[in-house]
Design an enzyme around this catalytic site. Structure first.
Site, PDB file in Angstrom:
ATOM      1  N   LYS A 137      -3.148 -21.312 -34.463  1.00  0.00           N
ATOM      2  CA  LYS A 137      -3.678 -19.830 -33.694  1.00  0.00           C
ATOM      3  C   LYS A 137      -5.226 -19.358 -34.555  1.00  0.00           C
ATOM      4  O   LYS A 137      -5.581 -19.223 -34.228  1.00  0.00           O
ATOM      5  CB  LYS A 137      -2.712 -19.300 -33.587  1.00  0.00           C
ATOM      6  CG  LYS A 137      -2.461 -18.614 -32.073  1.00  0.00           C
ATOM      7  CD  LYS A 137      -1.472 -17.692 -31.771  1.00  0.00           C
ATOM      8  CE  LYS A 137      -1.436 -18.116 -30.169  1.00  0.00           C
ATOM      9  NZ  LYS A 137      -0.275 -16.905 -29.608  1.00  0.00           N
ATOM     10  N   LYS A 192      -0.978 -29.617 -24.706  1.00  0.00           N
ATOM     11  CA  LYS A 192       0.387 -28.548 -24.061  1.00  0.00           C
ATOM     12  C   LYS A 192      -0.418 -27.556 -22.738  1.00  0.00           C
ATOM     13  O   LYS A 192      -1.764 -27.674 -23.735  1.00  0.00           O
ATOM     14  CB  LYS A 192       0.928 -27.803 -25.298  1.00  0.00           C
ATOM     15  CG  LYS A 192       1.206 -26.818 -24.537  1.00  0.00           C
ATOM     16  CD  LYS A 192       2.494 -26.113 -25.708  1.00  0.00           C
ATOM     17  CE  LYS A 192       1.653 -24.088 -26.183  1.00  0.00           C
ATOM     18  NZ  LYS A 192       1.912 -24.148 -26.580  1.00  0.00           N
ATOM     19  N   LYS A 199      -2.822 -21.097 -22.385  1.00  0.00           N
ATOM     20  CA  LYS A 199      -4.158 -20.358 -21.528  1.00  0.00           C
ATOM     21  C   LYS A 199      -5.078 -20.419 -22.020  1.00  0.00           C
ATOM     22  O   LYS A 199      -6.363 -20.085 -22.070  1.00  0.00           O
ATOM     23  CB  LYS A 199      -3.016 -18.697 -21.521  1.00  0.00           C
ATOM     24  CG  LYS A 199      -1.830 -18.267 -21.167  1.00  0.00           C
ATOM     25  CD  LYS A 199      -1.242 -17.198 -21.340  1.00  0.00           C
ATOM     26  CE  LYS A 199      -0.114 -17.121 -20.975  1.00  0.00           C
ATOM     27  NZ  LYS A 199       0.933 -16.369 -20.799  1.00  0.00           N
TER      28      LYS A 199
END
Ligand code: TYM
Length: 345
Positions: free
Chosen positions: A114, A206, A209
């Site tokens: 992230k 994966k 969102k």
């Protein structure tokens, strides 16, 4: 000491929930309510570790709460609430920030992903994200945590934090009458055929969102045409489906669609391949689309109905908050005694 079985899990209100959230987590939460006391939390404090538009965050928090009810989690039987309403999560997280080691958090792959290349610019909250997650679980002394595969490392860290707290404060824990171990070591429940649902555009990534492509995921609120179109465009290879699981080796996109089919139909990869082995994707994809629509469209309909009355959703969250806060405050009283912080008077 045996801890009373209790399930806790959380989901971030960061935009639409997708098929990965549903199959990897939320769908399984519904079944657990038959066997356990369960607490399900919309983790808005986790969401703000990266920038969220305030109005969108409020909207998403209600939407995710509506989704939990719409999939069949009974808010009377279980506790459904949003994290920021119970300040004890943040309070215990601070204590855990003083237990967890920098080295442990430095190993977290989700932070690395992230934060990307510009780590210096990531928020402190994003780095400390897993200690808040440990606090979410342990402020209720929960024993079982149903999540998708991607949360496994965070749960191992929660166990490490619980263990170190129990060890560091062993004398005080015993002295305050809590036996040898105050916190349970929470067990991950990572089960089923879809613990890691992959992107429809790339079977090695994966479903998420944050993927810029809408075609990479199916959202719980997508209508029938959108679901069919996204599956039609899903990346596959030119071979027909194999008849046995070994034949899926090296075919991540095919395997992902078979996993999704198995999870949606409540069966196994083996059974899906017995039925569809030899089929071309041109035949399998429409069958999968029909199945997905039949499972998801009632949920979307129920969500729309619930969201038409936001005050009722707020009432459900307030009721959950009151019940959660009573449990969390009990733990914080114990923790204050154990750590040597004066109790609230
Ligand atoms: P979040 O909001 O990213 O995801 C919610 C749940 O969905 C699962 N999931 C998936 N499962 C299978 N395939 C996928 N592609 C996929 N994408 C997401 C996640 O594993 C998760 O179970 N950190 C957590 C929220 C959290 C939490 C907690 C969970 C905060 N505190 C305490 C458990 C206990 C998260 O970001 O989930």
């Amino acid at each position: 000491m045996a801890h009373r079985p209790l399930v806790f899990s959380g989901v971030q209100p960061t935009g639409n929930l997708h098929l990965g959230n549903y199959l990897g987590a939320i769908m399984r939460w519904v079944a657990l309510q038959e066997r356990y006391d369960c607490i399900y939390c919309v983790v808005d404090l986790h969401a703000i570790t990266v920038w969220q538009e305030p109005q969108e965050l409020v909207k998403s928090t209600r939407e995710v709460a509506a989704a939990l009810i719409a999939v069949g989690i009974d808010p009377r039987k279980n506790i459904i609430f949003n994290q920021s309403q119970v300040p004890q999560h943040a309070e215990l997280a601070w204590v855990f920030n003083c237990i967890a080691r920098m080295g442990w958090l430095n190993r977290m792959t989700q932070f690395k992903e992230k934060a990307g290349k510009d780590r210096e610019n990531a928020s402190v909250g994003l780095f400390a994200y897993p200690t808040l997650m440990a606090a979410d679980i342990l402020v209720y002394r929960a024993t079982h945590v149903p999540v998708g595969e991607d949360q496994k490392q965070h749960l191992e860290l929660s166990r490490d934090i619980a263990q170190k707290f129990n060890n560091d404060y062993a004398e005080s824990i015993a002295g305050n009458g809590h036996g040898t171990e105050y916190f349970p070591l929470p067990e991950p429940l990572i089960e089923g055929s879809a613990t890691r649902v992959m992107s429809l555009r790339d079977g090695t990534k994966k479903m998420s969102k944050s993927d810029p492509s809408e075609y990479s995921r199916i959202n719980l609120t997508d209508d029938a045409d959108t679901i069919a179109q996204k599956l039609r465009k899903a990346k596959t290879d030119p071979e027909p489906l194999p008849s046995a699981v070994e034949g899926l080796k090296g075919r991540p996109e095919a395997e992902n669609l078979v996993d999704i089919y198995a999870a949606l139909s409540g069966s196994t990869k083996e059974a899906v391949l017995r039925e569809h082995g030899g089929a071309q994707f041109s035949a399998f994809k429409p069958a999968l689309a029909d199945l997905a629509v039949s499972r998801l469209s009632p949920i979307a309909g129920e969500m729309r109905r619930l969201l038409a009355d936001p005050a009722e959703i707020d009432r459900v969250l307030a009721d959950g908050t009151a019940r959660a806060a009573a449990m969390a405050e009990q733990t914080m009283d114990d923790v204050r005694d154990i750590v040597g912080l004066l109790r609230k008077r």
